[in-house]
Motif scaffolding. Sequence first.
Motif, PDB file in Angstrom:
ATOM      1  N   GLN B 100      30.594  43.608 -23.479  1.00 38.69           N
ATOM      2  CA  GLN B 100      30.434  42.164 -23.412  1.00 38.69           C
ATOM      3  C   GLN B 100      29.079  41.759 -23.993  1.00 38.69           C
ATOM      4  O   GLN B 100      28.130  42.515 -23.979  1.00 38.69           O
ATOM      5  N   GLN B 101      29.050  40.560 -24.481  1.00 42.37           N
ATOM      6  CA  GLN B 101      27.804  39.952 -24.955  1.00 42.37           C
ATOM      7  C   GLN B 101      27.108  40.860 -25.961  1.00 42.37           C
ATOM      8  O   GLN B 101      25.949  41.225 -25.807  1.00 42.37           O
ATOM      9  N   ASP B 102      27.859  41.188 -26.972  1.00 40.19           N
ATOM     10  CA  ASP B 102      27.443  42.125 -27.995  1.00 40.19           C
ATOM     11  C   ASP B 102      27.121  41.347 -29.268  1.00 40.19           C
ATOM     12  O   ASP B 102      27.990  40.652 -29.787  1.00 40.19           O
ATOM     13  N   THR B 103      25.907  41.436 -29.762  1.00 33.77           N
ATOM     14  CA  THR B 103      25.497  40.666 -30.929  1.00 33.77           C
ATOM     15  C   THR B 103      25.893  41.384 -32.212  1.00 33.77           C
ATOM     16  O   THR B 103      25.621  42.576 -32.363  1.00 33.77           O
ATOM     17  N   GLN B 104      26.510  40.640 -33.108  1.00 32.31           N
ATOM     18  CA  GLN B 104      26.881  41.196 -34.404  1.00 32.31           C
ATOM     19  C   GLN B 104      25.787  40.887 -35.423  1.00 32.31           C
ATOM     20  O   GLN B 104      25.308  39.752 -35.505  1.00 32.31           O
ATOM     21  N   TYR B 105      25.422  41.908 -36.202  1.00 36.55           N
ATOM     22  CA  TYR B 105      24.419  41.771 -37.254  1.00 36.55           C
ATOM     23  C   TYR B 105      25.116  41.951 -38.596  1.00 36.55           C
ATOM     24  O   TYR B 105      25.850  42.927 -38.781  1.00 36.55           O
TER      25      TYR B 105
END
Lengths: 114, 115
Positions: B100-105
């Motif tokens: 959860q709450q995983d930032t994509q770069y």
Amino acid sequence: DQQVKQNSPSLSVQEGRISILNCDYTNSMFDYFLWYKKYPAEGPTFLISISSIKDKNEDGRFTVFLNKSAKHLSLHIVPSQPGDSAVYFCAASDGQGGSEKLVFGKGTKLTVNP
Amino acid sequence: DTEVTQTPKHLVMGMTNKKSLKCEQHMGHRAMYWYKQKAKKPPELMFVYSYEKLSINESVPSRFSPECPNSSLLNLHLHALQPEDSALYLCASSQDGTGQQDTQYFGPGTRLTVL
């Protein structure tokens, strides 16, 4: 059905003033929100994020505010600089469904005038 | 370091060509993504790999074929594309796409033109 909406296609501000970019969402299951900045012909750059358990997150000149009851978030840039001129995308993810799927708004083009 | 690299930066191909787009990250991320972005539109998700397995295929035509040789690399094989496939193709990665709450770069993208 647009779950993330950025109703202002464009915004123009003077250098040194505050820029406020707005984003509304309809899916109450969204629990993580992100802002990306994008220059033409480049990939989006991650700016700042906020979890649904918070109402504010600050990083330097950038602050994101979340109003869960209104399903609204905003990005404040203070002071605005000409280099901030870009398209800003708001995005959200649903923790229940895993965070693979980011739902993006259509973007707001910010122009900061010197 | 939050760098995702993509090659080539630009690609022009005919409708009968076969080409590949490449993406690499060394952040130890276990989820990698392909997006397509048309001008003045938000990115559209195409594929997601999580722990080197294809976890999401957004009903993408078979002329696009993804491959994840290892946890750092992601390829997109292109064959018999149409002019309407011309777009900016973006790769992204995140710590753990199943979390959860995983930032994509995102990477810088490959500008693809199909003639």
